[in-house]
Design a protein around this motif. Structure first.
Motif, PDB file in Angstrom:
ATOM      1  N   GLU A  22       0.836  -1.193   0.000  1.00 28.52           N
ATOM      2  CA  GLU A  22       0.000   0.000   0.000  1.00 28.52           C
ATOM      3  C   GLU A  22       0.874   1.247   0.000  1.00 28.52           C
ATOM      4  OE1 GLU A  22      -2.665  -0.015   3.301  1.00 28.52           O
ATOM      5  OE2 GLU A  22      -3.568  -1.966   2.789  1.00 28.52           O
ATOM      6  N   THR A  23       0.381   2.316  -0.624  1.00 24.21           N
ATOM      7  CA  THR A  23       1.055   3.611  -0.616  1.00 24.21           C
ATOM      8  C   THR A  23       0.208   4.608   0.167  1.00 24.21           C
ATOM      9  OG1 THR A  23       2.201   3.290  -2.732  1.00 24.21           O
ATOM     10  CG2 THR A  23       1.833   5.559  -2.032  1.00 24.21           C
ATOM     11  N   SER A  24       0.849   5.293   1.130  1.00 23.61           N
ATOM     12  CA  SER A  24       0.181   6.329   1.915  1.00 23.61           C
ATOM     13  C   SER A  24       0.910   7.647   1.699  1.00 23.61           C
ATOM     14  CB  SER A  24       0.187   5.979   3.411  1.00 23.61           C
ATOM     15  OG  SER A  24      -0.568   4.806   3.658  1.00 23.61           O
ATOM     16  N   PHE A  42       5.754  10.107   0.605  1.00 22.46           N
ATOM     17  CA  PHE A  42       4.840   8.959   0.609  1.00 22.46           C
ATOM     18  C   PHE A  42       5.551   7.724   1.148  1.00 22.46           C
ATOM     19  CE2 PHE A  42       6.934   9.056  -3.462  1.00 22.46           C
ATOM     20  CZ  PHE A  42       7.159   7.736  -3.814  1.00 22.46           C
ATOM     21  N   TRP A  43       4.749   6.766   1.579  1.00 22.18           N
ATOM     22  CA  TRP A  43       5.252   5.529   2.181  1.00 22.18           C
ATOM     23  C   TRP A  43       4.781   4.339   1.364  1.00 22.18           C
ATOM     24  CZ3 TRP A  43       8.021   5.970   6.882  1.00 22.18           C
ATOM     25  CH2 TRP A  43       7.987   7.234   7.465  1.00 22.18           C
ATOM     26  N   VAL A  44       5.656   3.392   1.136  1.00 23.58           N
ATOM     27  CA  VAL A  44       5.308   2.125   0.483  1.00 23.58           C
ATOM     28  C   VAL A  44       5.536   1.012   1.502  1.00 23.58           C
ATOM     29  CG1 VAL A  44       5.787   0.528  -1.399  1.00 23.58           C
ATOM     30  CG2 VAL A  44       5.937   3.001  -1.791  1.00 23.58           C
ATOM     31  N   VAL A  59       9.980   3.064  -7.874  1.00 27.94           N
ATOM     32  CA  VAL A  59       9.047   3.626  -6.897  1.00 27.94           C
ATOM     33  C   VAL A  59       8.793   5.077  -7.287  1.00 27.94           C
ATOM     34  CG1 VAL A  59       8.740   4.303  -4.500  1.00 27.94           C
ATOM     35  CG2 VAL A  59       9.742   2.083  -5.033  1.00 27.94           C
ATOM     36  N   LEU A  61       5.315   8.313  -8.030  1.00 27.43           N
ATOM     37  CA  LEU A  61       3.908   8.700  -8.062  1.00 27.43           C
ATOM     38  C   LEU A  61       3.485   8.915  -9.511  1.00 27.43           C
ATOM     39  CD1 LEU A  61       3.762  11.257  -5.094  1.00 27.43           C
ATOM     40  CD2 LEU A  61       3.062   8.843  -5.078  1.00 27.43           C
ATOM     41  N   GLY A  99       0.382   5.185  -6.405  1.00 25.78           N
ATOM     42  CA  GLY A  99       1.736   4.873  -5.971  1.00 25.78           C
ATOM     43  C   GLY A  99       2.309   3.731  -6.780  1.00 25.78           C
ATOM     44  N   GLN A 101       4.946   0.855  -6.939  1.00 22.07           N
ATOM     45  CA  GLN A 101       5.495   0.097  -5.824  1.00 22.07           C
ATOM     46  C   GLN A 101       6.429  -1.023  -6.264  1.00 22.07           C
ATOM     47  OE1 GLN A 101       1.828   0.508  -2.720  1.00 22.07           O
ATOM     48  NE2 GLN A 101       1.562  -1.077  -4.278  1.00 22.07           N
ATOM     49  N   TYR A 107      -0.987   1.366  -6.528  1.00 27.13           N
ATOM     50  CA  TYR A 107      -1.998   1.501  -5.473  1.00 27.13           C
ATOM     51  C   TYR A 107      -2.631   2.883  -5.546  1.00 27.13           C
ATOM     52  CZ  TYR A 107      -4.130   1.290  -0.835  1.00 27.13           C
ATOM     53  OH  TYR A 107      -5.022   1.278   0.213  1.00 27.13           O
ATOM     54  N   ALA A 109      -3.783   6.138  -4.339  1.00 28.90           N
ATOM     55  CA  ALA A 109      -3.406   6.862  -3.134  1.00 28.90           C
ATOM     56  C   ALA A 109      -4.219   8.125  -2.912  1.00 28.90           C
ATOM     57  CB  ALA A 109      -1.920   7.222  -3.182  1.00 28.90           C
TER      58      ALA A 109
END
Length: 274
Positions: A22-24, A42-44, A59, A61, A99, A101, A107, A109
């Motif tokens: 998941e990407t946040s 962002f976080w993966v 990785v 966006l 995102g 990944q 994902y 986002a």
């Protein structure tokens, strides 16, 4: 029991969370203007709960709007495990944010309107619950949005990317690659140490050997440039040369003072017979 629950929740999320990740998005600027550069964090997270252990590329966006137009901005790793940043510049319009990944599926986002603001999808409650259940916290003050700070020491972060060099002084003894130069004091048996940097008792290509005591220091006379113990020898040698020269001079003088031998008159008489 907690780890069983975490596995069950993570397994269920695997089928619904972007191919097991998941990407946040981090909090974004309040307003986006067309043609202006912004940096988005962002976080993966694999299974939505932890950093992926290994190299994860590409990785970034990806922004897509109606009509199929798509813009992709690569992510740069940040110090925190699983954390990235991307610099983005968008034209006017409504965009869907995804995102990218690496080996995992993209994902969804959030969405962003230009001009306007960004609406990020929050981290899934199921992912946060699974993170708490597994009891392993990978971050300090900087962490994914919505993830609580768990008590205890932080867990190990993701493994270093393959092919990267280890930090100075962190290579374990005996792990240097063939032909490489080990850091001072860390050369393992069979490795080559840098000149003058081998640890005491080690040699370049053999097991540790007995230490050899250093030679006794030799004091040097100030300004002479030679060892002090040679000065008495030099003085004695000079005195001997002077004495020998004096003796030879006296001998020659004595020879010059000796009286000449008496002359034999008969030897000078010439006899003529007749």
């Amino acid at each position: 029991m907690r780890w069983i629950l975490a596995l069950l929740v993570a397994g269920w999320l695997g089928g619904t969370s972007g191919g097991w990740a998941e990407t946040s998005l981090d909090p974004a600027p309040g307003r986006f203007a067309a043609g202006t550069s912004y940096t988005l964090g962002f976080w993966v997270l694999q299974h939505g709960t932890h950093p992926y252990e290994g190299e994860l590329t590409p990785v970034g966006l990806r922004f897509t709007r109606a009509g199929g137009e798509s813009l992709t901005f690569p992510g740069t790793p940040l110090p925190e495990a699983g954390h990235y940043a991307a610099s983005v510049v968008l034209p006017a319009g409504d965009w869907k944010v995804e995102g990218l990944q690496g080996i995992f599926a993209p994902y969804a986002a959030g969405t962003v309107s230009v001009p306007g603001g960004l609406k990020a999808e929050p981290a899934r409650k199921e992912s946060i619950d699974a993170f708490v259940a597994q009891g392993a916290d990978y971050w300090g003050a900087v962490r994914p949005p919505g993830f609580p700070d768990l008590p205890g020491e932080p867990a190990s972060a993701a493994r270093p990317t393959p092919g990267t060099a280890a930090a100075p002084g962190t290579a374990a003894p005996g792990t240097a690659a063939p032909g490489t130069v080990a850091a001072p004091g860390t050369a393992a048996p069979g490795t080559v140490a840098a000149p003058g940097t081998a640890a005491p008792g080690t040699v370049a290509d053999s097991a540790p050997a007995a230490a050899v005591p250093p030679p006794s220091p030799v004091r040097v006379a100030e300004g002479a440039g030679v060892p002090a113990w040679t000065l008495p020898l030099a003085a004695a040698g000079g005195a001997a040369l002077v004495g020998a020269g004096w003796w030879l001079a006296r001998r020659r003088a004595a020879e010059d003072e000796e009286p000449p031998l008496p002359r034999d008159p008969s030897a000078e008489t010439i006899v003529i017979s007749g």
